[in-house]
Design a protein around this motif. Structure first.
Motif, mmCIF file in Angstrom:
data_model
loop_
_atom_site.group_PDB
_atom_site.id
_atom_site.type_symbol
_atom_site.label_atom_id
_atom_site.label_comp_id
_atom_site.label_asym_id
_atom_site.label_seq_id
_atom_site.Cartn_x
_atom_site.Cartn_y
_atom_site.Cartn_z
ATOM 1 N N GLU A 36 6.462 -10.501 -7.729
ATOM 2 C CA GLU A 36 6.077 -9.251 -7.070
ATOM 3 C C GLU A 36 4.785 -8.724 -7.671
ATOM 4 O O GLU A 36 3.894 -8.263 -6.950
ATOM 5 N N ASP A 41 3.910 -12.042 -0.700
ATOM 6 C CA ASP A 41 4.422 -11.195 0.378
ATOM 7 C C ASP A 41 5.919 -11.359 0.591
ATOM 8 O O ASP A 41 6.621 -10.398 0.892
ATOM 9 N N GLY A 66 10.968 -4.389 -4.962
ATOM 10 C CA GLY A 66 10.702 -3.224 -4.153
ATOM 11 C C GLY A 66 9.670 -3.399 -3.058
ATOM 12 O O GLY A 66 9.846 -2.930 -1.941
ATOM 13 N N SER A 67 8.559 -4.096 -3.347
ATOM 14 C CA SER A 67 7.459 -4.169 -2.379
ATOM 15 C C SER A 67 7.426 -5.454 -1.568
ATOM 16 O O SER A 67 6.931 -5.458 -0.440
ATOM 17 N N TYR A 93 12.969 -4.919 2.146
ATOM 18 C CA TYR A 93 12.459 -5.634 3.314
ATOM 19 C C TYR A 93 13.140 -7.005 3.397
ATOM 20 O O TYR A 93 12.594 -8.013 2.950
ATOM 21 N N ASN A 260 -2.813 -11.244 -0.468
ATOM 22 C CA ASN A 260 -2.473 -10.097 -1.313
ATOM 23 C C ASN A 260 -2.332 -10.499 -2.783
ATOM 24 O O ASN A 260 -1.975 -9.679 -3.624
#
Length: 516
Positions: A36, A41, A66-67, A93, A260
């Motif tokens: 993370e 992603d 979390g992300s 997610y 990312n």
């Protein structure tokens, strides 16, 4: 703006399936948090239906992350999909990733299904997954050896059923770069609703083409790449995420895309995985290997000293190799050690910090310098590698060059329903390690086959900690254990006991889930 490429990391699923890369729940959660931080992603956390242990690990990762999206892999079966959803449903997610083979050889010999039946199964699987979440990925296993026309039909069915990502894997590392690019272009043109989904590629490295294939597919229109840190995985491994990312990062003229990924976190992620699985990063490994930025040739050294660009196409700092400083020693306080642990990417509670602090101080009394790698090894050993049933308490080993055979005396703690029981044993062996293993084996009542024994230095110098990895097998069950200590014999005993504990856990899971 550059087009976005999504990074799907399967280190904790496909990577962990490779021999010697087994991780426990705490280690998986630690690695997931590092992924993370790296900026991936999607984290494929595991295969929840494979075992109770895998289910619990996926659920723990879903709660910890979390992300990033958290994916659970499921066969195209309702029971698998429901089990997968139970494991990931608490994620911020969640993603269901369901797969079904589409090549003639797999349909005939593995699935024993007709193409028509496979089309029906794909449709049913995606529709069933859609009952839980709209974030569904469908993979056509062995896509690279599938009939292109049939593959397009399967993908069209999956899109119509609701899939938002289509994965076109080179499952056995068979396809060539130009063929892969042509296949992706063909599917983009012939899959109904192709403009509504993200095409993904998942490459294995059997012919050493995983990176080349992935990059060729991206140029052809794939917008998600699937791979692992350090390229670990079954057989010859998966595509190494760090290599694909840095290829795009270094050559934006060829690959005008963005991810990312925080490239400065690449080396810390690779180092974390190496420490967890007990396998050193190979010297000649691209991007992160010990020799990746080393120059011995006089001509090269001269060029680099004048201008690094003469022989380096990227900087060590760009991948997080800014160099380490020895700032920890026997006079260091708890705050300095806490900060160092946080710099290494670990978040520990006060009790865990106290355990590591004591271990660092003890190590600092025994060796001249304590490096970052030493601290990280202690964190992994003392916090993330729990001993379940068997624990090493004390040991003594005798070895000589004369006629007296090596001898080991071991004191162990056995965790029983009634408490902790201390037992003592001794044994002779062909060598000191053999004597230790025979002694421990007799004490626990097992004589497993030793399939692998590997020793690596955590850092340089004669006082470096030794990291030992063993792989054992017993009645069809296999387990890997790792141990770290400034004494290689102690590390060997720790590794063997860890493997025995994992062997016991594997057998228990099999008894609990006999059909898996």
């Amino acid at each position: 703006m550059a087009e976005r490429i999504f990074v799907f990391d399967t280190t904790l699923r496909d990577g962990e399936q490779s021999p010697g890369a087994t991780m426990n729940i705490q280690e998986k959660v630690s690695m997931a948090r590092q992924l993370e931080t790296l900026g991936v992603d999607i984290i494929e956390a595991g295969f929840p239906a494979a075992s109770q242990g895998d289910f619990e690990a996926v659920r723990a990762i879903a709660a910890a992350v979390g992300s990033a999206q958290v994916a659970g892999l499921c066969r195209a079966m309702p029971a698998d999909i429901d089990r997968g959803w139970e494991a990931i449903k608490e994620a911020a997610y969640p993603r269901i990733h369901t797969f079904l083979a589409t090549s003639d050889i797999h349909m005939k010999h593995k699935l024993r299904k007709t193409p028509e039946q496979v089309l029906e199964m794909a449709d049913a699987a995606v529709r069933h997954a859609m009952r839980h979440t709209a974030n569904v990925e469908f993979s056509a296993e062995d896509a690279s050896r599938s009939d292109w026309g049939f593959l397009a039909k399967v993908c069209s069915v999956a899109v119509k059923a609701g899939a938002t990502t289509l994965n076109i894997p080179d499952t056995v590392g068979y396809i060539q770069p130009h063929e892969y690019a042509e296949l992706i272009a063909f599917l983009l043109k012939n899959v109904e609703g192709a403009d509504k989904v993200v095409f993904s590629v998942h490459c294995h490295n059997d012919l050493g083409l995983a990176v080349a294939n992935t990059l060729a597919a991206v140029r052809a229109g794939a917008r998600q790449i699937e791979g692992t840190v350090l390229g670990i995985g079954e057989r010859a491994g998966n595509v190494a995420i760090e290599e694909v990312v840095m290829a795009m990062h270094t050559r934006p003229d060829v690959y005008p895309y963005e991810t990312n990924i925080k490239t400065e976190q690449i080396y810390p992620a690779c180092r974390r995985l190496s420490q967890i699985i007990g396998q050193p990063i190979p010297p000649y490994k691209a991007i992160v290997g010990p020799n990746a930025f080393a120059h011995e040739s006089g001509i090269h050294q001269d060029g680099v000293l004048k201008n690094r660009l003469t022989y380096e196409i990227m900087t060590p700092q760009s991948v997080g190799r800014s160099g380490t400083e020895m700032v920890i020693g026997k006079h260091s306080g708890s705050h300095a050690i806490k900060r160092k642990i946080e710099e290494l990417g670990y978040s520990l509670d006060e009790q865990q910090l106290a355990v590591v602090f004591g271990a660092v101080k003890e190590l600092a009394d025994k060796k001249e310098q304590v490096f970052d790698e030493d601290v990280e090894a202690l964190v992994l050993e003392k916090v993330y590698r729990r001993r379940d049933k068997y624990r090493l308490k004390d040991m003594s080993v005798f070895s000589a060059t004369g006629g007296v055979p090596p001898h080991a005396a071991v004191v162990m703690e056995f965790v029983t329903p009634d408490g902790v029981e201390t037992r003592r044993g001794s044994a002779f062996g062909e060598g000191p390690v053999d004597a230790i293993f025979k002694c421990i084996g007799r004490m626990v009542g097992m004589t497993p086959t030793l399939e692998r024994y590997q020793v690596n230095a955590v850092t340089g110098g004669t006082d470096a900690q030794g990291a030992v990895t063993v792989r054992i097998a017993d009645n069809g069950f296999k387990a890997v254990g790792r141990g770290t200590s400034e004494d290689v014999l102690v590390a060997s005993a720790q590794a063997f006991i860890t493997a025995l504990n994992r062997l016991e856990k594997t057998k228990e899971e099999k008894r609990e889930c006999p059909t898996l």
